[in-house]
Scaffold this motif. Structure first.
Motif, PDB file in Angstrom:
ATOM      1  N   GLY A 166       0.683  -1.378  -0.159  1.00 18.38           N
ATOM      2  CA  GLY A 166      -0.037   0.161  -0.001  1.00 18.38           C
ATOM      3  C   GLY A 166       0.763   1.362  -0.093  1.00 18.38           C
ATOM      4  O   GLY A 166       0.399   2.244  -0.211  1.00 18.38           O
ATOM      5  N   SER A 167       2.077   1.114   0.101  1.00 22.66           N
ATOM      6  CA  SER A 167       3.014   2.276   0.079  1.00 22.66           C
ATOM      7  C   SER A 167       3.116   2.848  -1.306  1.00 22.66           C
ATOM      8  O   SER A 167       2.654   2.203  -2.274  1.00 22.66           O
ATOM      9  N   SER A 168       3.538   4.157  -1.527  1.00 23.56           N
ATOM     10  CA  SER A 168       3.574   4.651  -2.627  1.00 23.56           C
ATOM     11  C   SER A 168       4.304   5.835  -2.778  1.00 23.56           C
ATOM     12  O   SER A 168       4.614   6.509  -1.647  1.00 23.56           O
ATOM     13  N   TYR A 169       4.907   6.112  -4.089  1.00 20.78           N
ATOM     14  CA  TYR A 169       5.641   7.537  -4.124  1.00 20.78           C
ATOM     15  C   TYR A 169       4.513   8.121  -5.412  1.00 20.78           C
ATOM     16  O   TYR A 169       4.360   7.605  -6.329  1.00 20.78           O
ATOM     17  N   CYS A 170       4.408   9.429  -5.097  1.00 23.30           N
ATOM     18  CA  CYS A 170       3.773  10.138  -6.232  1.00 23.30           C
ATOM     19  C   CYS A 170       4.362  11.323  -6.795  1.00 23.30           C
ATOM     20  O   CYS A 170       4.261  12.233  -5.548  1.00 23.30           O
ATOM     21  N   ARG A 171       4.539  11.763  -7.831  1.00 25.95           N
ATOM     22  CA  ARG A 171       5.073  12.943  -8.212  1.00 25.95           C
ATOM     23  C   ARG A 171       3.763  13.765  -8.813  1.00 25.95           C
ATOM     24  O   ARG A 171       3.285  12.987  -9.750  1.00 25.95           O
ATOM     25  N   THR A 172       3.106  14.768  -8.382  1.00 28.13           N
ATOM     26  CA  THR A 172       2.077  15.156  -9.112  1.00 28.13           C
ATOM     27  C   THR A 172       2.390  16.595  -9.624  1.00 28.13           C
ATOM     28  O   THR A 172       3.182  17.515  -9.065  1.00 28.13           O
ATOM     29  N   VAL A 173       1.936  16.879 -10.877  1.00 28.21           N
ATOM     30  CA  VAL A 173       2.077  18.183 -11.535  1.00 28.21           C
ATOM     31  C   VAL A 173       1.018  18.807 -11.611  1.00 28.21           C
ATOM     32  O   VAL A 173      -0.103  18.355 -12.182  1.00 28.21           O
ATOM     33  N   GLY A 174       0.831  20.030 -11.001  1.00 28.95           N
ATOM     34  CA  GLY A 174      -0.406  21.019 -11.060  1.00 28.95           C
ATOM     35  C   GLY A 174      -1.164  21.260 -12.416  1.00 28.95           C
ATOM     36  O   GLY A 174      -0.356  21.077 -13.458  1.00 28.95           O
TER      37      GLY A 174
END
Length: 145
Positions: free
Chosen positions: A39-47
């Motif tokens: 359930g762990s995660s890394y996320c790069r979010t670009v607006g």
């Protein structure tokens, strides 16, 4: 000694439960995710081109760490008494969210964040909508940044 690590293929990573997931959200934000089997995660979010709120939610098992890479965000959370608290975060600033805390963020135009979810959720999805906070953030705070 030279730094020369061997590449790992997506197929090999998948055998260890690692998944890659890229998403275009309804609000125009782009998410580039790496999900682990627990359930762990890394996320790069670009607006998006225009600043926008994400959907308010909470987790029962996971905690989250938000890091602002570029631009700025407004972090909103609701306490057990129903009070909403807002925090303005600039580049380089972070906020950690514990389980059972309803929260959301407003991302400024083209902002970039990194989100790390950590904990152990082998039983399925640990994301629960919290519309009461959305009502406050989406209606009380106009998305006109």
């Amino acid at each position: 000694m030279a730094y020369n690590p061997e590449k790992i293929s997506l197929e090999e990573a998948s055998r260890f439960g690692i998944k890659v997931n890229f998403e275009l959200m309804d609000n125009g934000q782009k998410r580039y995710k790496l999900d682990g089997p627990e359930g762990s995660s890394y996320c790069r979010t670009v607006g998006a081109e225009t600043g926008s709120w994400q959907n308010s939610h909470y987790h029962k098992e996971l905690s989250e760490l938000y890091v602002v890479q570029f631009g700025w965000i407004v972090f909103a959370e609701m306490n057990p008494n129903g009070e909403c608290h807002l925090r303005f975060l600039r580049e380089g600033e972070t906020v950690t969210v514990k389980s059972f805390v309803p929260h959301t963020i407003f991302m400024s135009s083209n902002a970039v964040t990194h989100t790390i979810k950590y904990g152990d959720v082998r039983s399925g999805i640990d994301w629960f909508a919290y519309e009461k906070l959305d009502e406050f953030t989406h209606k009380s705070l106009k998305s006109s940044y």
